[in-house]
Design an enzyme around this catalytic site. Sequence first.
Site, PDB file in Angstrom:
ATOM      1  N   THR A 100      15.105  -3.551  22.210  1.00 33.46           N
ATOM      2  CA  THR A 100      14.299  -3.930  23.369  1.00 33.46           C
ATOM      3  C   THR A 100      13.067  -4.656  22.858  1.00 33.46           C
ATOM      4  O   THR A 100      12.462  -4.232  21.893  1.00 33.46           O
ATOM      5  CB  THR A 100      13.852  -2.691  24.148  1.00 33.46           C
ATOM      6  OG1 THR A 100      13.301  -1.768  23.207  1.00 33.46           O
ATOM      7  CG2 THR A 100      15.000  -2.043  24.867  1.00 33.46           C
ATOM      8  N   SER A 101      12.733  -5.745  23.501  1.00 31.36           N
ATOM      9  CA  SER A 101      11.482  -6.407  23.151  1.00 31.36           C
ATOM     10  C   SER A 101      10.486  -6.058  24.235  1.00 31.36           C
ATOM     11  O   SER A 101      10.781  -6.138  25.410  1.00 31.36           O
ATOM     12  CB  SER A 101      11.671  -7.915  23.066  1.00 31.36           C
ATOM     13  OG  SER A 101      12.173  -8.403  24.283  1.00 31.36           O
ATOM     14  N   CYS A 102       9.353  -5.606  23.816  1.00 31.59           N
ATOM     15  CA  CYS A 102       8.372  -5.224  24.818  1.00 31.59           C
ATOM     16  C   CYS A 102       7.054  -5.867  24.508  1.00 31.59           C
ATOM     17  O   CYS A 102       6.639  -5.905  23.351  1.00 31.59           O
ATOM     18  CB  CYS A 102       8.204  -3.717  24.851  1.00 31.59           C
ATOM     19  SG  CYS A 102       8.669  -2.949  23.331  1.00 31.59           S
ATOM     20  N   ILE A 103       6.411  -6.429  25.516  1.00 29.78           N
ATOM     21  CA  ILE A 103       5.076  -6.971  25.296  1.00 29.78           C
ATOM     22  C   ILE A 103       4.147  -6.498  26.398  1.00 29.78           C
ATOM     23  O   ILE A 103       4.600  -5.895  27.332  1.00 29.78           O
ATOM     24  CB  ILE A 103       5.032  -8.509  25.211  1.00 29.78           C
ATOM     25  CG1 ILE A 103       5.648  -9.159  26.427  1.00 29.78           C
ATOM     26  CG2 ILE A 103       5.718  -8.974  23.959  1.00 29.78           C
ATOM     27  CD1 ILE A 103       5.541 -10.654  26.428  1.00 29.78           C
TER      28      ILE A 103
ATOM     29  N   PRO B 295       4.974   0.600  22.069  1.00 34.02           N
ATOM     30  CA  PRO B 295       5.642  -0.497  22.771  1.00 34.02           C
ATOM     31  C   PRO B 295       5.005  -0.859  24.103  1.00 34.02           C
ATOM     32  O   PRO B 295       5.606  -0.715  25.160  1.00 34.02           O
ATOM     33  CB  PRO B 295       7.068   0.037  22.960  1.00 34.02           C
ATOM     34  CG  PRO B 295       6.888   1.513  23.061  1.00 34.02           C
ATOM     35  CD  PRO B 295       5.723   1.864  22.172  1.00 34.02           C
TER      36      PRO B 295
END
Lengths: 103, 409
Positions: A100-103, B295
């Site tokens: 998962t890419s989270c920003i 995150p």
Amino acid sequence: MSIKTIAGVEVNVNDEGYMEDASQWTKEIASEIAKEEGVELTDKHFEVIDFVRGKISAGEGLTIRGIGKSGVVNAKEFYALFPGAPLKKVTKISGVPKPTSCI
Amino acid sequence: MKKLLILGAGTAGTMMANKMRKTLSRNEWDITIVDQFKTHYYQPGFLFIPFGIYSKNDVIKPKNDFFPVGVNVIFSEISKIEPKDNRVILGDGVALKYDYLLIATGTRTAPEETDGLLGSLWYKDIFDFYTIDGAVALAEYFKTWKGGKLVVNITELPFKCPVAPLEFVFFADAFFTERGMRDKVDITYVTPLPGAFTKPRATKMLGELLEQKNINIIPDFNIMEVDNDNKKIIDFGGQEIPFDCLVTIPTNLGADFIETSGLGDDMNFVKTDKHTLRQVDHDNIFVIGDAANIPTSKAGSVAHFAAEIVEENLMCAIEGRELTATFDGHANCYIETGYGKGTLIDFNYDTEPLPGSFPFPGLGPFGLLKVTRTNHYGKLLFRWIYWHILLKGKDMPIESEMQMAGKKL
């Protein structure tokens, strides 16, 4: 979640075709998923897959940077082995969750 | 005397110094804060500098203005944390002992991580705007730029303030339109993400805004190198994008000493429990702000919401109780969309940005995922709030925990 037969084995996969139980994974399954992704697996691919599975079983996150610093391949070689979206492809083939890419 | 040591005097470290000096008894606790720089930058203001809205003087103040009485301040580089001995070694070799350590050393841009980025065109036709020098240089450049291909490129994730590159292209569209040269400027937004943002609804809304403003988007682009001779960026897959002016968001890394101290991940961000905000291997180390590998967004709002959690859990640890506060990853970002308007997103680890009103359900005054004039004034007003309320660790009328009231599913 659904059941899919890959390389003659029934495995649990999610909507996007990622395996949900890494312990069901075999090299034969990897080869068949790879074919669907347009990748023909070589020994070098399996070295990367081993690294990826090791990272995940150790509970660590995966990044292109991390794989590039792994000593197995550099980032450029990683892209060449799994063209297009290398992280998405390698995780699918390795039977581990999509990062998962989270920003 | 027991010792609380805070590393880093940016937004997060300064807030915590103010909070903890109020909370911890002066008779029992020494508080020391260490930072290598004496100037505090209002970093949300950097975005406004290239377009002449703010100047350098609008975003800087001495750090010393914001420390409370009763906190020792040391301006020094940090060379290592030695967690087994509960001490920190400064650049000149001096060792500082601690009972509790709070790491707030943030993140820095690392353009040296990308081949060719620091080549012959650096600060000639290639700029960043996440540093004061880059933002000021770009402001000078835009004053006389005749137009061409303006490419804004995000190098890799994670990076500080994930909405700022979007705001940058929205501002650029308005700036060049107002100067009567928008037809001469081709704006392209190049990102490693599959779309304008990570989460579905915000991606759709922001993607549509890009389209309305005639800004091209190239997704899934992972930059490998900059070709200075032919003025193009090349990704690992071989795709090439030509530019006349490249605005880069370089790789973001945590402080180098985090790596040598054995506390970080592969980008030198401190391994941190995302709910307790305690360092995963050491019970007397807590982490706040961009330095943590949690995150969620690397942004001042996140540090602000996390501050209450860290304060509570630090007190639990000091008093030998179980950690009771849980961080939900709450982030709240005003997004400038140009022409005196803005939008707003509010989200956490589990809930994506949703439409609605904020902070008061149904009333606002701010609109979530809507483009309004009030949102823009909210952002401008925030600079005053930042200097006068936020850094001093005073309470704000916004809950730390994200609220569902006022949001539409």
